[in-house]
Design a protein around this motif. Sequence first.
Motif, short mmCIF file in Angstrom:
data_model
loop_
_atom_site.label_atom_id
_atom_site.label_comp_id
_atom_site.label_asym_id
_atom_site.label_seq_id
_atom_site.Cartn_x
_atom_site.Cartn_y
_atom_site.Cartn_z
N HIS A 281 0.81 -1.21 0.00
CA HIS A 281 0.00 0.00 0.00
C HIS A 281 0.85 1.27 0.00
CE1 HIS A 281 -4.13 -1.62 0.46
NE2 HIS A 281 -3.43 -2.70 0.77
N THR A 282 2.02 1.17 -0.55
CA THR A 282 2.88 2.34 -0.70
C THR A 282 3.20 2.53 -2.17
OG1 THR A 282 3.87 1.96 1.47
CG2 THR A 282 5.06 3.40 -0.04
N ASP A 283 2.86 3.70 -2.72
CA ASP A 283 3.15 4.00 -4.12
C ASP A 283 4.56 4.58 -4.20
OD1 ASP A 283 3.32 4.78 -6.73
OD2 ASP A 283 1.42 5.87 -6.77
N PRO A 284 5.48 3.92 -4.88
CA PRO A 284 6.86 4.43 -4.97
C PRO A 284 6.96 5.83 -5.55
CG PRO A 284 6.74 2.16 -5.77
CD PRO A 284 5.33 2.61 -5.56
N ALA A 285 5.99 6.23 -6.39
CA ALA A 285 6.05 7.55 -7.02
C ALA A 285 5.84 8.68 -6.02
CB ALA A 285 5.00 7.64 -8.13
N GLU A 286 5.24 8.40 -4.88
CA GLU A 286 4.99 9.45 -3.88
C GLU A 286 6.18 9.72 -2.98
OE1 GLU A 286 1.63 8.10 -1.73
OE2 GLU A 286 0.17 8.63 -3.29
N ILE A 287 7.18 8.88 -3.04
CA ILE A 287 8.28 8.99 -2.09
C ILE A 287 9.31 10.07 -2.44
CG2 ILE A 287 10.25 7.72 -1.11
CD1 ILE A 287 8.54 5.23 -1.13
N PRO A 288 9.78 10.20 -3.70
CA PRO A 288 10.85 11.16 -4.01
C PRO A 288 10.60 12.59 -3.56
CG PRO A 288 10.55 9.67 -5.85
CD PRO A 288 9.45 9.37 -4.88
N PRO A 289 9.39 13.18 -3.73
CA PRO A 289 9.21 14.58 -3.32
C PRO A 289 9.41 14.85 -1.82
CG PRO A 289 7.46 13.90 -4.81
CD PRO A 289 8.20 12.66 -4.41
N VAL A 290 9.22 13.82 -0.99
CA VAL A 290 9.35 14.03 0.46
C VAL A 290 10.53 13.26 1.03
CG1 VAL A 290 6.89 14.49 0.78
CG2 VAL A 290 7.73 12.13 0.88
N LEU A 291 11.43 12.80 0.15
CA LEU A 291 12.50 11.94 0.62
C LEU A 291 13.49 12.66 1.52
CD1 LEU A 291 13.61 9.10 0.51
CD2 LEU A 291 14.88 9.71 -1.55
N LEU A 292 13.87 13.88 1.17
CA LEU A 292 14.86 14.61 1.97
C LEU A 292 14.36 14.91 3.39
CD1 LEU A 292 16.55 17.04 -0.59
CD2 LEU A 292 17.48 14.96 0.44
N PRO A 293 13.15 15.49 3.56
CA PRO A 293 12.65 15.68 4.93
C PRO A 293 12.51 14.36 5.69
CG PRO A 293 11.33 16.94 3.38
CD PRO A 293 12.23 16.07 2.57
N ALA A 294 12.08 13.31 4.99
CA ALA A 294 11.93 12.01 5.67
C ALA A 294 13.28 11.47 6.10
CB ALA A 294 11.24 11.03 4.72
N LEU A 295 14.31 11.61 5.26
CA LEU A 295 15.65 11.16 5.62
C LEU A 295 16.19 11.92 6.83
CD1 LEU A 295 17.43 10.61 2.18
CD2 LEU A 295 17.11 8.90 3.97
N ALA A 296 16.01 13.24 6.81
CA ALA A 296 16.49 14.05 7.93
C ALA A 296 15.80 13.64 9.22
CB ALA A 296 16.24 15.54 7.63
N LEU A 297 14.49 13.45 9.15
CA LEU A 297 13.74 13.06 10.34
C LEU A 297 14.14 11.66 10.80
CD1 LEU A 297 11.59 14.48 12.00
CD2 LEU A 297 9.83 13.36 10.61
N ALA A 298 14.40 10.77 9.84
CA ALA A 298 14.80 9.40 10.18
C ALA A 298 16.15 9.39 10.90
CB ALA A 298 14.87 8.54 8.92
N VAL A 299 17.11 10.18 10.43
CA VAL A 299 18.43 10.22 11.05
C VAL A 299 18.32 10.73 12.48
CG1 VAL A 299 20.69 11.33 11.00
CG2 VAL A 299 19.69 10.43 8.89
N VAL A 300 17.60 11.85 12.65
CA VAL A 300 17.49 12.47 13.98
C VAL A 300 16.80 11.52 14.96
CG1 VAL A 300 16.41 14.33 15.28
CG2 VAL A 300 17.53 14.83 13.11
N THR A 301 15.68 10.93 14.54
CA THR A 301 14.92 10.10 15.48
C THR A 301 15.52 8.71 15.66
OG1 THR A 301 13.39 9.51 13.68
CG2 THR A 301 12.77 11.34 15.11
N ALA A 302 16.32 8.24 14.71
CA ALA A 302 17.06 7.00 14.94
C ALA A 302 18.07 7.21 16.07
CB ALA A 302 17.75 6.54 13.66
N LEU A 303 18.81 8.34 16.01
CA LEU A 303 19.77 8.64 17.06
C LEU A 303 19.08 8.88 18.41
CD1 LEU A 303 22.16 11.03 15.07
CD2 LEU A 303 22.55 8.64 15.70
N SER A 304 17.91 9.54 18.37
CA SER A 304 17.21 9.80 19.63
C SER A 304 16.66 8.52 20.25
CB SER A 304 16.08 10.82 19.42
OG SER A 304 15.10 10.32 18.52
N LYS A 305 16.25 7.55 19.41
CA LYS A 305 15.80 6.27 19.95
C LYS A 305 16.96 5.48 20.54
CE LYS A 305 11.32 5.61 19.50
NZ LYS A 305 10.44 5.23 20.61
N ILE A 306 18.10 5.52 19.87
CA ILE A 306 19.28 4.84 20.43
C ILE A 306 19.65 5.45 21.78
CG2 ILE A 306 21.76 4.47 20.10
CD1 ILE A 306 21.20 4.24 17.09
N ALA A 307 19.58 6.79 21.85
CA ALA A 307 19.86 7.46 23.12
C ALA A 307 18.86 7.06 24.19
CB ALA A 307 19.86 8.97 22.92
#
Length: 419
Positions: A281-307
Amino acid sequence: MHSTATFLIEFGAIILGLGLLGRFAGRFQFSPIPLYLLAGLAFGEGGLLSLGASEEFVAIGAEIGVILLLLMLGLEYTATDLVTNLKTQYPAGLVDMVLNALPGAAMALLLGWGPVAAVVLAGVTWISSSGVIAKVLNDLGRVGNRETPVVLSILVLEDLSMAVYLPIITALLAGSGLAAGSVTLAIALGVAGLVLFLAVRYGRHISRFVSHQDPEKLLLVVLGLTLLVAGIAQQLQVSAAVGAFLVGIALSGEVAEGAHHLLSPLRDLFAAVFFVFFGLHTDPAEIPPVLLPALALAVVTALSKIATGYWAARRAGVSVNGRWRAGGTLVARGEFSIVIAGLAVTSGIEPRLGPLATAYVLILVIVGPLTARYTQPVALALTRATARRRAAGTGDAAGSAAPDAPSAERLEADPVERS
């Protein structure tokens, strides 16, 4: 209208493909979850081939998969364990909420989506995936590790907090008044409290009622009771996953051991279906426009979860190895994040929120099993490298390495710490 033959062909191909992917992952000793998700992405909306006949059955199977994953986790611990962990780990739950909800809220405000969207995205980034983490713990053989009760305590606190959070955002998204929102919240809290009370107070009686020497009858009663409680909980705005977990908590002794043995194959089957459904239920075409904010959020919250995991495990007296394992295990996001984002998409508050949440969850649901496996080895390597740099910087390797070496040795000497 699709024929029965078409359904059988599609669903049979899905199960066969999952089996082959699982064997491939097992050969290289890593979790098959990312492969299941990518398979769903390839054959879902906008993918190489869309499934039709088996989609509804896969959706139901996915819900059952999450329920069974949480039931099996509950079977590992007694009601006393749960209450003790909740009493001792509630500060970790507060730290978890602050460190992981705030980045999501901040991102929504920076993108100009408004306060309601900020509350929604805060929930998406806050809640770890109990389903993914349950599967990872089982795949990596860590259910008996000393840090696992800490991880489970945080997950339970998150799941129980959904009994408060989901009614709140439902009222916000619907624009309901204070009175209507308060009634919904009171019902949710009352149901969650009642189920927990019954599990703690009458767990022995429930186990006696469920117990039977015939494996077939035991399987039917446990599975039926779990689905019934999960469905009632869901109907009353409480997570079905919480209901299933508490059923597992209520069962103990030989009943829990027998149920665990009988339900393990069913859990593995439906859990795999859940991860495929997520990708379908995920359309690959919808991902590129929001990829950069999603990547930034993923990096920050991955580190915060590890902490979060490191701090909680340290507070519980777990060794350094276990602290890093706990932190890495908590990174994955999944089912709850998608449920929260789905509510927002249905209400239409922000069209970009759905694709962003989907991309974010896809990133962390793939990265999560990897961080669970490799956070501790990477931390060990960095500790060694730091010790070598300090020794080289002083020019006295024998003198300066000695204080640092024991910590690296202790990290390496305790790769698996079990309770």
